[in-house]
Write an enzyme that holds these catalytic residues in place. Structure first.
Site, PDB file in Angstrom:
ATOM      1  CB  CYS A 113      -0.783  -0.011   1.203  1.00  7.14           C
ATOM      2  SG  CYS A 113      -1.874  -1.509   1.449  1.00  7.14           S
ATOM      3  CG  HIS A 253      -3.436   3.481   2.967  1.00  5.11           C
ATOM      4  ND1 HIS A 253      -3.927   3.046   1.645  1.00  5.11           N
ATOM      5  CD2 HIS A 253      -3.304   2.128   3.643  1.00  5.11           C
ATOM      6  CE1 HIS A 253      -4.073   1.678   1.604  1.00  5.11           C
ATOM      7  NE2 HIS A 253      -3.794   1.237   2.977  1.00  5.11           N
ATOM      8  CG  ASN A 283      -6.820  -1.128   2.130  1.00  5.95           C
ATOM      9  OD1 ASN A 283      -6.037  -0.342   1.180  1.00  5.95           O
ATOM     10  ND2 ASN A 283      -5.991  -1.501   3.056  1.00  5.95           N
TER      11      ASN A 283
HETATM   12  O1  UT7 Z   1      -3.354  -1.507   3.850  1.00 14.55           O
HETATM   13  C1  UT7 Z   1      -3.079  -2.218   5.251  1.00 14.55           C
HETATM   14  C2  UT7 Z   1      -4.139  -3.219   5.360  1.00 14.55           C
HETATM   15  N1  UT7 Z   1      -4.803  -3.497   6.493  1.00 14.55           N
HETATM   16  C3  UT7 Z   1      -5.290  -2.939   7.591  1.00 14.55           C
HETATM   17  O2  UT7 Z   1      -4.968  -1.396   7.450  1.00 14.55           O
HETATM   18  C4  UT7 Z   1      -6.120  -3.476   8.709  1.00 14.55           C
HETATM   19  C5  UT7 Z   1      -5.819  -2.849  10.028  1.00 14.55           C
HETATM   20  N2  UT7 Z   1      -6.745  -3.465  10.942  1.00 14.55           N
HETATM   21  C6  UT7 Z   1      -7.963  -3.323  10.915  1.00 14.55           C
HETATM   22  O3  UT7 Z   1      -8.364  -2.494  10.301  1.00 14.55           O
HETATM   23  C7  UT7 Z   1      -8.841  -3.706  11.854  1.00 14.55           C
HETATM   24  O4  UT7 Z   1      -8.078  -4.624  12.874  1.00 14.55           O
HETATM   25  C8  UT7 Z   1     -10.075  -4.670  11.418  1.00 14.55           C
HETATM   26  C9  UT7 Z   1     -10.976  -3.603  10.849  1.00 14.55           C
HETATM   27  C10 UT7 Z   1      -9.484  -5.753  10.527  1.00 14.55           C
HETATM   28  C11 UT7 Z   1     -10.673  -5.634  12.678  1.00 14.55           C
HETATM   29  O5  UT7 Z   1     -11.308  -4.828  13.549  1.00 14.55           O
HETATM   30  P1  UT7 Z   1     -10.740  -5.111  15.204  1.00 14.55           P
HETATM   31  O6  UT7 Z   1     -11.359  -3.990  15.879  1.00 14.55           O
HETATM   32  O7  UT7 Z   1      -9.251  -5.161  15.433  1.00 14.55           O
HETATM   33  O8  UT7 Z   1     -11.645  -6.449  15.202  1.00 14.55           O
HETATM   34  P2  UT7 Z   1     -11.002  -7.911  15.664  1.00 14.55           P
HETATM   35  O9  UT7 Z   1     -10.148  -8.495  14.447  1.00 14.55           O
HETATM   36  O10 UT7 Z   1     -10.374  -7.799  16.992  1.00 14.55           O
HETATM   37  O11 UT7 Z   1     -12.217  -8.872  15.802  1.00 14.55           O
HETATM   38  C12 UT7 Z   1     -13.239  -8.498  16.652  1.00 14.55           C
HETATM   39  C13 UT7 Z   1     -14.288  -9.693  16.527  1.00 14.55           C
HETATM   40  C14 UT7 Z   1     -13.802 -11.103  16.398  1.00 14.55           C
HETATM   41  O12 UT7 Z   1     -14.822 -11.820  17.302  1.00 14.55           O
HETATM   42  P3  UT7 Z   1     -14.540 -12.310  18.691  1.00 14.55           P
HETATM   43  O13 UT7 Z   1     -13.134 -13.018  18.708  1.00 14.55           O
HETATM   44  O14 UT7 Z   1     -14.296 -10.940  19.611  1.00 14.55           O
HETATM   45  O15 UT7 Z   1     -15.628 -13.044  18.999  1.00 14.55           O
HETATM   46  C15 UT7 Z   1     -13.631 -11.269  15.137  1.00 14.55           C
HETATM   47  O16 UT7 Z   1     -14.062 -12.565  14.784  1.00 14.55           O
HETATM   48  O17 UT7 Z   1     -15.053  -9.467  15.544  1.00 14.55           O
HETATM   49  C16 UT7 Z   1     -15.185 -10.537  14.693  1.00 14.55           C
HETATM   50  N3  UT7 Z   1     -15.219 -10.310  13.277  1.00 14.55           N
HETATM   51  C17 UT7 Z   1     -16.253  -9.974  12.374  1.00 14.55           C
HETATM   52  N4  UT7 Z   1     -17.625  -9.805  12.886  1.00 14.55           N
HETATM   53  C18 UT7 Z   1     -18.428  -9.425  12.001  1.00 14.55           C
HETATM   54  C19 UT7 Z   1     -14.101 -10.350  12.192  1.00 14.55           C
HETATM   55  N5  UT7 Z   1     -14.500  -9.890  11.085  1.00 14.55           N
HETATM   56  C20 UT7 Z   1     -15.827  -9.693  11.306  1.00 14.55           C
HETATM   57  C21 UT7 Z   1     -16.827  -9.214  10.154  1.00 14.55           C
HETATM   58  N6  UT7 Z   1     -18.236  -9.265  10.716  1.00 14.55           N
HETATM   59  N7  UT7 Z   1     -16.553  -8.988   8.924  1.00 14.55           N
END
Ligand code: UT7
Length: 330
Positions: A113, A253, A283
């Site tokens: 990115c 970004h 993204n």
């Molecule tokens: O260009 C660089 C590329 N990437 C990025 O910049 C990504 C950077 N990271 C992020 O933006 C965030 O970490 C995410 C948006 C990917 C995730 O947000 P988060 O607040 O860090 O959530 P998490 O991964 O800790 O997940 C929280 C919960 C989990 O459930 P449990 O374990 O708490 O029960 C996940 O299983 O949300 C669940 N979850 C979802 N629920 C509904 C994960 N994806 C989804 C989904 N829909 N799509």
């Protein structure tokens, strides 16, 4: 040394829109989760017949039009992409063929990115030394082709698109005032496509295990991003000797609205001074910054003399930031 600046910007996003509601039909997710965790409402998906060079070509033609430059005036074409048309030749050579820009040297660069900031920095060096007059820097990505559409933790986040910058000589005091690049290979495993290269060549097993799709430790990438965005912006502003109060437009970004708002708060930028379109496109990797910049211009938010602060982070992990004093009469 010559000053290098942005002479033209162009972007292209595919027509097909995939909304959060559409994704609700595909995986166990919901609009509320996606919007509250990432800010994304919809993203674009390339048509089956479109490849990365096709998106790049559209963006390139628009950028050349904006710069009022003919393809044969290009000296160098750099394409940043994680989803090249094929392993080789370089997608930049395919764009060259499409444009008929046969005077140009061409290569692809892979800083995920951050590629457009890397490309801008490379272009600036070639212009500053007088080696080249016009460099085309493109970020083009079809992430939908390497997305695991059964993995809700990644498939809701990404989209397809392309953005291009024509970089060339500008008046002294304008253009790119600083660029900062960085990477940390210790974090290489937190965001990657494991198979398809020399480590794990394509086999029935790699396909069955979905190892040709993007795998990400989202929370780790998030923490990394927050840290490097702040540091890279501080360094780019320091090098340009521009106080943060003088930044008229922050163009980060577009990966997650929470990362963008956090950085804006840290620097004291009100959201009116921040370019945001992550809600519309998700993204799009290295395409996000040129597309956000172009949309800000179309909204009349960029004027000659304005200081723009650009910042990106991505797989590698890599990062980059730049301060640009806008030279075009927008
Ligand atoms: O260009 C660089 C590329 N990437 C990025 O910049 C990504 C950077 N990271 C992020 O933006 C965030 O970490 C995410 C948006 C990917 C995730 O947000 P988060 O607040 O860090 O959530 P998490 O991964 O800790 O997940 C929280 C919960 C989990 O459930 P449990 O374990 O708490 O029960 C996940 O299983 O949300 C669940 N979850 C979802 N629920 C509904 C994960 N994806 C989804 C989904 N829909 N799509």
């Amino acid at each position: 040394m010559y000053s290098a600046g942005i002479l033209g910007v162009g972007c292209y996003v595919p027509e097909q829109v995939l909304t959060n509601r559409d994704l609700e039909e595909m995986v166990d997710t919901n609009d509320e989760w996606i919007v509250s965790r990432s800010g994304i409402r919809e993203r674009r998906i390339a048509a089956p017949e479109e490849a990365t060079s096709d998106l790049a070509l559209q963006a390139a033609r628009r950028a050349l039009g904006d710069a009022r430059l003919a393809p044969e005036e290009l000296d160098l074409i750099i394409v940043g992409t994680d989803t090249p048309d094929m392993l080789f030749p370089a997608t930049a050579c395919l764009v060259q063929r499409g444009l008929g820009a046969y005077r140009a040297a061409c290569f692809d660069l892979e800083a995920a990115c951050s590629s457009v900031i890397y490309g801008l920095s490379i272009a600036r060096q070639f212009i500053a030394t007088g080696t080249y007059r016009h460099v085309l820097v493109i970020g083009s990505e079809i992430l939908s082709r390497i997305t695991d559409w059964s993995d809700r933790s990644t498939c809701v986040l990404f989209g397809d698109g392309a953005g291009a910058l024509v970089v060339g000589r500008v008046e002294e005091g304008f253009g790119v005032l600083s660029t900062v690049l960085g990477s940390d290979g210790r974090a290489a495993d937190i965001l990657r496509v494991p198979a398809g290269g020399s480590r794990l060549p394509a086999s029935h097993e790699t396909v069955e295990r979905r190892l040709h799709t993007l795998q990400m430790n989202g929370p780790e990438v998030y923490k990394f991003a927050v840290r490097v965005v702040e540091r890279a912006c501080d360094q780019a502003l320091d090098q340009a000797r521009i106080p943060k109060e003088d930044v008229e437009l922050f163009v980060p970004h577009q990966a997650n609205i929470r990362i963008i708002e956090g950085a804006a708060r840290r620097f004291g930028f009100p959201m009116e001074r921040v370019a945001v379109n992550v809600h519309r496109y998700g993204n799009m990797s290295m395409a996000t910054i040129p597309v956000a910049l172009q949309e800000a211009r179309e909204e009349g938010r960029v004027h000659r003399g304005d200081h723009l602060l650009l910042v990106a982070f991505g797989a590698g992990m890599t990062w980059g930031a730049a301060v640009v004093r806008w030279s075009k009469e927008d």
